[in-house]
Design a protein around this motif. Structure first.
Motif, PDB file in Angstrom:
ATOM      1  N   GLU A   1      42.512  44.350  34.703  1.00  0.00           N
ATOM      2  CA  GLU A   1      41.909  45.047  35.840  1.00  0.00           C
ATOM      3  C   GLU A   1      40.432  44.704  35.943  1.00  0.00           C
ATOM      4  N   GLY A   2      39.835  45.062  37.060  1.00  0.00           N
ATOM      5  CA  GLY A   2      38.495  44.630  37.396  1.00  0.00           C
ATOM      6  C   GLY A   2      37.408  45.035  36.426  1.00  0.00           C
ATOM      7  N   LYS A   3      37.365  46.302  36.036  1.00  0.00           N
ATOM      8  CA  LYS A   3      36.316  46.775  35.125  1.00  0.00           C
ATOM      9  C   LYS A   3      36.392  46.026  33.797  1.00  0.00           C
ATOM     10  N   GLN A   4      37.591  45.843  33.301  1.00  0.00           N
ATOM     11  CA  GLN A   4      37.779  45.111  32.048  1.00  0.00           C
ATOM     12  C   GLN A   4      37.315  43.656  32.209  1.00  0.00           C
ATOM     13  N   ALA A   5      37.599  43.049  33.358  1.00  0.00           N
ATOM     14  CA  ALA A   5      37.174  41.669  33.619  1.00  0.00           C
ATOM     15  C   ALA A   5      35.656  41.556  33.577  1.00  0.00           C
ATOM     16  N   ILE A   6      34.968  42.501  34.183  1.00  0.00           N
ATOM     17  CA  ILE A   6      33.506  42.488  34.201  1.00  0.00           C
ATOM     18  C   ILE A   6      32.962  42.615  32.778  1.00  0.00           C
ATOM     19  N   GLU A   7      33.532  43.532  31.997  1.00  0.00           N
ATOM     20  CA  GLU A   7      33.082  43.735  30.619  1.00  0.00           C
ATOM     21  C   GLU A   7      33.341  42.497  29.768  1.00  0.00           C
ATOM     22  N   LEU A   8      34.530  41.900  29.919  1.00  0.00           N
ATOM     23  CA  LEU A   8      34.848  40.712  29.121  1.00  0.00           C
ATOM     24  C   LEU A   8      34.011  39.512  29.535  1.00  0.00           C
ATOM     25  N   ALA A   9      33.738  39.380  30.819  1.00  0.00           N
ATOM     26  CA  ALA A   9      32.890  38.278  31.274  1.00  0.00           C
ATOM     27  C   ALA A   9      31.507  38.386  30.628  1.00  0.00           C
ATOM     28  N   ARG A  10      30.994  39.596  30.559  1.00  0.00           N
ATOM     29  CA  ARG A  10      29.678  39.818  29.951  1.00  0.00           C
ATOM     30  C   ARG A  10      29.728  39.541  28.446  1.00  0.00           C
ATOM     31  N   ALA A  11      30.770  40.019  27.779  1.00  0.00           N
ATOM     32  CA  ALA A  11      30.861  39.886  26.320  1.00  0.00           C
ATOM     33  C   ALA A  11      31.226  38.471  25.864  1.00  0.00           C
TER      34      ALA A  11
ATOM     35  N   MET B   1      40.851  34.246  38.548  1.00  0.00           N
ATOM     36  CA  MET B   1      40.753  35.601  39.096  1.00  0.00           C
ATOM     37  C   MET B   1      41.850  35.913  40.107  1.00  0.00           C
ATOM     38  N   ASP B   2      42.688  36.883  39.768  1.00  0.00           N
ATOM     39  CA  ASP B   2      43.700  37.389  40.697  1.00  0.00           C
ATOM     40  C   ASP B   2      43.006  38.225  41.780  1.00  0.00           C
ATOM     41  N   MET B   3      43.679  38.429  42.891  1.00  0.00           N
ATOM     42  CA  MET B   3      43.123  39.236  43.974  1.00  0.00           C
ATOM     43  C   MET B   3      43.435  40.720  43.798  1.00  0.00           C
ATOM     44  N   ASP B   4      44.627  41.043  43.317  1.00  0.00           N
ATOM     45  CA  ASP B   4      45.085  42.435  43.225  1.00  0.00           C
ATOM     46  C   ASP B   4      44.899  42.946  41.804  1.00  0.00           C
ATOM     47  N   LEU B   5      43.888  43.808  41.627  1.00  0.00           N
ATOM     48  CA  LEU B   5      43.555  44.283  40.286  1.00  0.00           C
ATOM     49  C   LEU B   5      43.486  45.797  40.207  1.00  0.00           C
ATOM     50  N   GLY B   6      44.329  46.482  40.945  1.00  0.00           N
ATOM     51  CA  GLY B   6      44.312  47.940  40.887  1.00  0.00           C
ATOM     52  C   GLY B   6      43.172  48.503  41.720  1.00  0.00           C
ATOM     53  N   GLU B   7      42.250  49.209  41.053  1.00  0.00           N
ATOM     54  CA  GLU B   7      41.168  49.891  41.756  1.00  0.00           C
ATOM     55  C   GLU B   7      40.195  48.950  42.455  1.00  0.00           C
ATOM     56  N   MET B   8      40.044  47.743  41.942  1.00  0.00           N
ATOM     57  CA  MET B   8      39.111  46.773  42.525  1.00  0.00           C
ATOM     58  C   MET B   8      39.881  45.516  42.900  1.00  0.00           C
ATOM     59  N   ASN B   9      39.397  44.805  43.925  1.00  0.00           N
ATOM     60  CA  ASN B   9      40.050  43.528  44.228  1.00  0.00           C
ATOM     61  C   ASN B   9      39.242  42.382  43.627  1.00  0.00           C
ATOM     62  N   GLY B  10      39.876  41.229  43.549  1.00  0.00           N
ATOM     63  CA  GLY B  10      39.261  40.068  42.919  1.00  0.00           C
ATOM     64  C   GLY B  10      37.998  39.599  43.605  1.00  0.00           C
TER      65      GLY B  10
ATOM     66  N   GLU C   1      32.269  38.943  42.929  1.00  0.00           N
ATOM     67  CA  GLU C   1      30.899  39.162  43.407  1.00  0.00           C
ATOM     68  C   GLU C   1      30.044  39.839  42.337  1.00  0.00           C
ATOM     69  N   LEU C   2      30.588  40.862  41.677  1.00  0.00           N
ATOM     70  CA  LEU C   2      29.838  41.583  40.652  1.00  0.00           C
ATOM     71  C   LEU C   2      29.557  40.699  39.433  1.00  0.00           C
ATOM     72  N   ILE C   3      30.547  39.933  39.008  1.00  0.00           N
ATOM     73  CA  ILE C   3      30.352  39.054  37.853  1.00  0.00           C
ATOM     74  C   ILE C   3      29.311  37.988  38.161  1.00  0.00           C
ATOM     75  N   LEU C   4      29.443  37.329  39.303  1.00  0.00           N
ATOM     76  CA  LEU C   4      28.536  36.231  39.628  1.00  0.00           C
ATOM     77  C   LEU C   4      27.105  36.698  39.911  1.00  0.00           C
ATOM     78  N   ALA C   5      26.944  37.968  40.301  1.00  0.00           N
ATOM     79  CA  ALA C   5      25.596  38.503  40.492  1.00  0.00           C
ATOM     80  C   ALA C   5      24.847  38.538  39.163  1.00  0.00           C
ATOM     81  N   GLN C   6      25.572  38.754  38.063  1.00  0.00           N
ATOM     82  CA  GLN C   6      24.964  38.814  36.734  1.00  0.00           C
ATOM     83  C   GLN C   6      25.043  37.489  35.980  1.00  0.00           C
ATOM     84  N   GLN C   7      26.104  36.717  36.245  1.00  0.00           N
ATOM     85  CA  GLN C   7      26.353  35.474  35.510  1.00  0.00           C
ATOM     86  C   GLN C   7      26.716  34.357  36.494  1.00  0.00           C
TER      87      GLN C   7
END
Length: 126
Positions: free
Chosen positions: A39-49, A57-66, A71-77
């Protein structure tokens, strides 16, 4: 001197698909699967770690879409190469992924060779 392995993070809400991708991609001698997220939150955390080189990146990730997660990951990395990977064939999704910074968009009906080629094209940038 050995060329650096391409570190890959797989993000998909279906465990069987993540496992299948891992099996296929691990056959490539220079690919290293560093993590998986469902899911999206986990993806963001793992990308950072894990600081992967490439995120599939899949498009359908539950609460957040791909798109939003990308966008959030690439803003930081911004150096991470994101490849959109979805069952959706809508060209507007591909366009939206590219607009937020994804380097490629493939559908799950594309061949594994197409995904491997897209990862290799990404690796040319680092």
């Amino acid at each position: 001197m050995k060329k650096k392995d391409i570190k890959i993070l797989i993000v998909d809400d279906h465990q069987a698909l993540r496992e299948g991708l891992r099996v296929i991609l691990q056959l490539e001698p220079d690919f290293s699967i560093v993590g998986e997220a469902e899911e999206g939150k986990q993806a963001i955390e793992l990308a950072r770690a894990l600081a992967p080189d490439v995120i599939i990146m899949d498009m359908d990730l539950g609460e957040m879409n791909g798109i939003h997660v990308t966008e959030l990951i690439l803003a930081q990395q911004p150096d991470i190469c994101v490849i959109g990977f979805s069952m959706h064939t809508d060209p507007e999704l591909a366009k939206a992924m590219r607009k937020v910074g994804a380097k490629a968009y493939l559908t799950k009906s594309d061949s594994p060779d197409q995904l491997i080629s897209a990862i290799r094209r990404c690796s040319a940038h680092f």
